[in-house]
Every structure is written in C-alpha cells, then in structure tokens.
Design an enzyme around this catalytic site. Structure first.
Site, PDB file in Angstrom:
ATOM      1  N   LYS A  76       0.849  -1.189   0.000  1.00 41.10           N
ATOM      2  CA  LYS A  76       0.000   0.000   0.000  1.00 41.10           C
ATOM      3  C   LYS A  76       0.889   1.245   0.000  1.00 41.10           C
ATOM      4  CE  LYS A  76      -3.902   2.107   2.526  1.00 41.10           C
ATOM      5  NZ  LYS A  76      -4.872   1.955   3.632  1.00 41.10           N
ATOM      6  N   SER A 151      -9.900   2.220   2.657  1.00 42.68           N
ATOM      7  CA  SER A 151      -8.970   2.955   1.829  1.00 42.68           C
ATOM      8  C   SER A 151      -7.935   2.073   1.125  1.00 42.68           C
ATOM      9  CB  SER A 151      -8.219   3.986   2.677  1.00 42.68           C
ATOM     10  OG  SER A 151      -7.410   3.332   3.640  1.00 42.68           O
ATOM     11  N   SER A 175     -10.359  -0.146   6.867  1.00 41.09           N
ATOM     12  CA  SER A 175      -9.746  -0.089   5.532  1.00 41.09           C
ATOM     13  C   SER A 175      -9.051  -1.341   5.038  1.00 41.09           C
ATOM     14  CB  SER A 175      -8.764   1.072   5.461  1.00 41.09           C
ATOM     15  OG  SER A 175      -9.477   2.271   5.290  1.00 41.09           O
TER      16      SER A 175
HETATM   17  N1  GLN Z   1     -13.457   4.702   6.011  1.00 44.52           N
HETATM   18  C1  GLN Z   1     -12.850   5.192   7.209  1.00 44.52           C
HETATM   19  C2  GLN Z   1     -12.393   6.609   7.010  1.00 44.52           C
HETATM   20  O1  GLN Z   1     -12.660   7.135   5.988  1.00 44.52           O
HETATM   21  C3  GLN Z   1     -11.708   4.314   7.624  1.00 44.52           C
HETATM   22  C4  GLN Z   1     -10.496   4.493   6.793  1.00 44.52           C
HETATM   23  C5  GLN Z   1      -9.350   3.630   7.226  1.00 44.52           C
HETATM   24  O2  GLN Z   1      -9.527   2.619   7.898  1.00 44.52           O
HETATM   25  N2  GLN Z   1      -8.161   4.057   6.865  1.00 44.52           N
HETATM   26  O3  GLN Z   1     -11.794   7.206   7.831  1.00 44.52           O
END
Ligand code: GLN
Length: 482
Positions: A76, A151, A175
């Site tokens: 990532k 994400s 995410s």
């Molecule tokens: N969807 C959540 C956010 O937008 C979690 C994102 C994540 O776990 N990095 O913050």
C-alpha cells in the site's frame, strides 16, 4: 500459477519449478496489461522489483530461503519504501521519494520478499471507496463499474485481479476488512501495537494498524509471521514474545463459542449480505461451533465517536505537510503564511480538508470538552462492550460491511452514507482489537465478507477460525472473470 497460495508459491520456488524472476515478471506482465484500467497500482518499477527477485533467487540457490523468499507482494502506498515514490494517494506527496523503509517493509525485505509496486488508496487513507485518491479511482475486478472499497482499495483490487499474490493494507476504521469484503479476499487487522507504525504515514495514530490482505487465511498467517514484531521506533509497538501465527491452523473448531451481536444484524444491513453471513455461521455450526446472542449496546456510537477522534488526530498529524519540509509547495506566494495556505489548499483534496477542519474544530478551546473529551469517554464504553462480550464467547461474527460493492460515484456526494460503510468495523479499531474478513459467498454476483472479531492477541486462533472454514468452502479461491 496466478491463483496459487503463498505456500504453493513457496514450494514451487524451493523446488525450482519457477524462479522469483519468472514469477515477478509474470505479475509485471499482468500489471502492464490490466493496470491501465483497474488502476490498482500508483507506482511500478520493474527494474527495482526484478533486482530484488534476482537477489531472492540467489538466496534460494544458496539454501537460506525463508517461507516468503522470492514471492512478490504489493505494498500500500502509505508505507515508505526507500528509493520508491511514496504518495499516500495525495498530490501533497506526488513526487516524494521515501528516504527510508517503514518497519513492515524492512521486515518483508529481510524475509527476501519482492516489492511489486505501490498500490492506490484513498488520500491519506481517508475513505471507503478509493475515490478520494489523487491518482484516480480503482475498479473493482468483480464489476468494473463498482468501487473496490477503501482505503486499501488498490491492494484489494490488485489481489482480486491477481496482479499480486497478496498485499499489505492499513486499517484505521475498516480499511483492510471492508475492501477485503468488497473484493472477495481475506484480510486481517491485528491487535493495535502488533505491527509497527514506523514509516507508515500517519492518519489517526491511536487507531492505525497495518495488516495483510490475501486470498486465504493461511496466507494471512504466513504474512503476519513477517509483519508482526516489536520495533522500538514506534512508541506504541508492543514488546511480546515472537509468535508463529500458523501454529493453530488445523485445530478443530468443536466447542468454539461464536457471539452474534444483535446490533450487527439490525437496520442498515443489506438483506443479501445478511443471508450470506447467516449461511456462513450455519457452516460453523456444522464444524462444531456454538452460537450465542450477545449485545454490543454502544455500536451506534462508534461512527460518531470515530468521526471526532480520527479527524482530531488527523488534523494534528497532517500539520507537517506545510510546504517547508517535504512534499508539494505552491509555486507562487507572497509570504510564509500565504505559502502555507496555498500549499495546503493545492495539495489536499476535499475529504482531507473536511477532516482537518472537523479535527481542528473539535480540538479547539471551548469545544474540546464537549467533543474530544466526550468521544474519548465513549471510546472507553465501546471497549467495555467487547470486554463484556468476550466473557460469553471466544470470537464475534457478523458482516464486515453493510452491503456489497457499490457503483462508482454512488456515495461521493454523501459523506455520511460513505462513513456508514464502516458501521461494523470501526468499533474494533476504537477498542484496539483484532478483526478480519473472509470471503463467505456472493450476493447478486458480488463478494460478501464474514467478519471475525477476536480478543486481544488472539490472531493465531482467529486465523484458524478462518482457515477451518476455508477447508470446507471454496469462496476464497474464486476469481473474477477476465
Ligand atoms: N473509512 C474510514 C475513514 O474514511 C476508515 C479508513 C481507514 O480505515 N483508513 O476514515
């Protein structure tokens, strides 16, 4: 070969049926062919990958290979990789070349793994659809008109499209688990503190945790053996005995107590997803597990609490992107203040700006007690819900996401609808617990993930809970067409 497990790849490399260079080249060819549309990778550097593959082949030939030596992985783009562009999905870091390796990356290097490239992600890991990336949206390989989740959407799409055997992700509120669910993969968010955050670009430091994304639970266990471990450069890294995450694989599940939180099967859950999850739980009963109804009464507070705490931490973490030290700097400005303002206005996208503004607001004098402090108190209550639940059960199961992959653009204008994607995952981060998602079937042709939540440090057991299910089902081996 493209659908092979990590164990099978390891055996093929050890048996000289394939070399790391051949394996890496095969994935690079697939990436060249399919990535222009899927957009799972932001950066690929064939020369660098092949150099690592050659070194791995030499190590295998010399007879000192480990289980992951020579296997290529996608990383990532939140992890700093020395000499590689590391963008975090943002214009702010569009041309940033990392000067050092994240701890997780150096662990992969030490294991002799090959870095295939840096995967796309929501900007600074803020999002649930990968649509906030400065580098464009990512297609879900199961239906190219839909999102892969976020994400870690690039990592999920890369593994689902077999553009990598496995990948890393990070999970601040869901995410790893939500994109794993939407792309038909296995994904694990470990207990907070198990994987070092050193060199992993910070979003919300008290919630961020790295973890593996792969086809099977067994693959996750092999990756955890490399990714986990103490690192003194992260003050929240936990000093614990080294564990073998594969050690419980194969243990029978007879007598396993599965807690089913009634709040996870209530309003907001898609009917098709509910059906798949309940069938998976039925399969566990056949494997000898027992189920108990439990309650996590503060579930409904988890999203509001998270959207105070995560932006607060993000506003502080992202203050370092000021145009002075690294990253984007506005081309024209009148004075220092103007340089800060223009740089940040140009470098950050809309969702990141929204989080910085909310975070700054809740931390400001006069609002701190009403929002931030209150949210911290509720965070404690959310953790207590789990503490109570684990008196009655060994693991908790439910959906990983409230629905299947949605259409690109469907939720971009409705932040709250987007935030609700993490309805079943966020509380786990707030409590610091481990959580995983395993493929459990399909609804209208789209993958559905079963979430497994365990008590602190119960990863090895959870991985076996996923593994035993994968011994009697084949959802995790399914590949999208084309
Ligand atoms: N969807 C959540 C956010 O937008 C979690 C994102 C994540 O776990 N990095 O913050």
């Amino acid at each position: 070969m493209i659908n092979a497990s990590l164990k099978a790849l390891s055996a093929a490399l050890a048996g000289k049926q394939v070399s790391s260079v051949e394996l890496t080249q095969q994935y690079l060819d697939r990436i060249a062919r399919l990535n222009p549309e899927i957009n799972a990778y932001i950066t690929v550097d064939a020369e660098k990958s092949l150099a690592q593959a050659r070194a791995a082949d030499a190590r295998i030939a010399a007879g000192n290979a480990g289980p992951l030596t020579g296997i290529p992985f996608a990383q990532k783009d939140i992890f700093c990789v020395q000499g590689w562009r590391t963008t975090c999905g943002s214009k702010m870091l569009e041309n940033f070349i990392a000067p050092y390796d994240a701890h997780v990356i150096s662990q992969f290097d030490a294991a002799g793994a090959v870095n295939l490239g840096k995967t796309n992600m929501d900007e600074f890991a803020m999002g649930s659809s990968n649509e906030t990336s400065y580098f464009g949206k990512v297609q879900n390989p199961w239906d190219r008109t839909r999102v892969p989740g976020g994400s870690s959407g690039g990592s999920a799409a890369a593994v689902a499209a077999r553009l990598a055997p496995a990948a890393t992700g990070t999970d601040t509120g869901g995410s790893i688990r939500q994109p794993a669910s939407l792309c038909g993969l296995s994904g694990l968010k470990p207990t907070y503190g198990v994987c070092s955050r050193y060199g992993m670009i910070a979003f919300a430091s008290s919630l961020d945790q790295a973890g593996p994304m792969a086809k099977s639970s067994e693959d996750l266990a092999l990756m955890m053996n490399v990714m986990a471990g103490f690192d003194q450069r992260d003050s929240t890294s936990l000093q614990r005995e080294t564990e073998d995450y594969t050690r419980e694989l194969g243990q029978p599940l007879k007598g396993l107590r599965i807690g089913l939180p009634k709040e996870f099967f209530a309003d907001g859950l898609d009917g098709g997803v509910a059906q798949v999850v309940l069938e998976a739980i039925e399969q566990y009963r056949k494997l000898g597990a027992e189920t108990v109804e439990i309650s996590l009464p503060n579930t409904k507070l988890s999203i509001p609490v998270y959207y105070v705490l995560a932006p607060a931490e993000a506003s502080s973490n992202l203050s370092r992107f000021d145009g002075v030290r690294y990253g984007h700097r506005a081309a024209e400005y009148t004075d220092l203040m103007d340089m800060y303002c223009k740089t940040r206005a140009e470098g950050f996208g809309a969702e990141v700006k929204r989080r910085i503004m909310v975070g700054t607001y809740v931390l400001s004098a006069g609002y701190y007690d009403a929002y931030y402090l209150k949210a911290q108190q509720l965070r404690r209550l959310i953790a207590q819900d789990f503490e109570n639940a684990f008196k009655q059960c060994d693991v908790i199961m439910g959906p990983a996401a409230p629905g299947t992959a949605f259409k690109a653009g469907e939720k971009t204008n409705d932040p709250v609808a987007m935030y609700l994607e993490d309805l079943y995952t966020i509380a786990v981060n707030l409590a610091g617990l481990p959580g995983m998602s395993v493929p459990a079937g399909f609804s209208n042709g789209l993958p559905v993930g079963l979430q497994i939540i365990g008590n602190y440090f119960s990863e090895a057991r959870m991985l076996n809970v996923g593994h035993e299910y994968q011994q009697v089902t084949d959802w995790h081996t399914r590949m999208p067409e084309g």
